[in-house]
Design an enzyme around this catalytic site. Sequence first.
Site, short mmCIF file in Angstrom:
data_model
loop_
_atom_site.label_atom_id
_atom_site.label_comp_id
_atom_site.label_asym_id
_atom_site.label_seq_id
_atom_site.Cartn_x
_atom_site.Cartn_y
_atom_site.Cartn_z
N GLU A 1 0.83 -1.22 0.00
CA GLU A 1 0.00 0.00 0.00
C GLU A 1 0.86 1.26 0.00
O GLU A 1 1.24 1.76 1.06
CB GLU A 1 -0.94 0.01 1.21
CG GLU A 1 -1.84 1.26 1.25
CD GLU A 1 -2.77 1.33 2.46
OE1 GLU A 1 -2.60 0.54 3.39
OE2 GLU A 1 -3.66 2.20 2.46
N LYS B 1 -2.38 -2.05 -3.22
CA LYS B 1 -3.43 -1.19 -2.65
C LYS B 1 -3.02 0.26 -2.83
O LYS B 1 -2.40 0.86 -1.94
CB LYS B 1 -3.64 -1.53 -1.17
CG LYS B 1 -4.64 -0.62 -0.46
CD LYS B 1 -5.07 -1.16 0.89
CE LYS B 1 -5.97 -0.16 1.60
NZ LYS B 1 -6.65 -0.71 2.77
C1 5MM Z 1 -8.43 1.47 8.27
O1 5MM Z 1 -7.32 2.35 8.38
C2 5MM Z 1 -6.06 1.71 8.22
C3 5MM Z 1 -5.20 1.87 9.40
O2 5MM Z 1 -4.76 3.17 9.57
P1 5MM Z 1 -3.80 3.52 10.83
O3 5MM Z 1 -2.53 2.75 10.71
O4 5MM Z 1 -3.61 5.01 10.66
O5 5MM Z 1 -4.54 3.18 12.06
C4 5MM Z 1 -5.43 2.14 6.90
O6 5MM Z 1 -4.18 1.57 6.67
C5 5MM Z 1 -6.33 1.68 5.82
O7 5MM Z 1 -6.23 0.29 5.65
C6 5MM Z 1 -6.07 2.37 4.52
O8 5MM Z 1 -5.57 3.66 4.66
C7 5MM Z 1 -7.37 2.44 3.74
O9 5MM Z 1 -8.34 3.06 4.51
P2 5MM Z 1 -9.21 4.22 3.86
O10 5MM Z 1 -10.02 4.76 5.01
O11 5MM Z 1 -8.24 5.21 3.28
O12 5MM Z 1 -10.04 3.53 2.82
#
Ligand code: 5MM
Length: 341
Positions: free
Chosen positions: A177, A222
């Site tokens: 990602e 991702k």
């Molecule tokens: C769900 O959020 C994930 C964890 O974030 P933190 O490490 O900041 O707690 C994040 O990695 C998430 O999997 C991705 O950013 C995708 O989430 P979004 O909300 O951008 O679809």
Amino acid sequence: MSERIEDIAEAMVLPGQGILAADESTGTIKKRFDSIGVENTLENRQAYRELLFRSAEPMNERVSGVILFEETLHQKAVDGTPFVDLIRATNAVPGIKADKGAVPLPGHPGETVTEGLDGLGDRLKGWRDAGALFAKWRAVITIDDRLPSYGGIRANAHALARYAALCQQHGLVPIVEPEVQMDADPADHTIERCHEVTSTVLQVVFNELREQNVKLEGMILKPNMVVPGSKCPTQASAEEVAAHTVSVLKQHVPAAVPGVAFLSGGQGDIEATANLNAMNANYDTPWALTYSYGRALQASCLKAWGGNAHNIPAAQSAFKNRADMNGLAALGNWNEGLERA
Ligand code: 5MM
């Protein structure tokens, strides 16, 4: 479930299905709970995740993988059923957030690098034993008038590739990602600037993946979609986002990669669905194009729940609605009329 990483990767991006990113760390889930006035306790995190994983229809029909935070991987439902078993029973693949978050990158003011490589092999082994079949590592790239630097991109790409190779060595599929952020501050970059930066990032990431001998058939990408910054005065239509995003992906993502599962990155719920749909409705691609959304799958569900057990049916119905809309978008079969219906 087959043990081959190629088969696990295919199972994570089944047609009309995608990945539920429920891997919010304790700090991030606090922000989400704060927004609905719910205290960030172990019990509330357990109750919320249980309502998600017990949502039978979306979990069975629209969710092919679930990314978990380490606490959740080892957690049980109130009746004692391990969450991993609940997820497996719906035929979704359980996975784990493997990184330890982004920290300032020395020598690169304003940039970060994601940490967590030391001892990662042993942790992956333990997570595999606990039931995780894939992992996820998020690199954060910020755009401003001078950033990102090539050094910043390279440091993050190298860490992603080292992590991906370790995952495969331990029998887990790596979700790679690299997130070019749309909502960092300042965030008034145009879609063209996002195109340029995402293009460089993907080029460097795939160079590093090759150098670390990562098997492309056994990974999922991702990425962010190519969008203007959230504060940019010129916003883009779903068709423009789709054109820019597919163009960048075709330039840099080898056909051997089985799936591209986008993050939502702060897009509105319907915006994230419409953009994904525009890609699938208008382009043929060698890889599955689907979702790995956190906020865009969960925001309405969280709001409907509000921390109250009486609201669980309404929350599950909100989750089903977003999962259904995104499942249709992953097939290019969504339209705005379905939202009104
Ligand atoms: C769900 O959020 C994930 C964890 O974030 P933190 O490490 O900041 O707690 C994040 O990695 C998430 O999997 C991705 O950013 C995708 O989430 P979004 O909300 O951008 O679809």
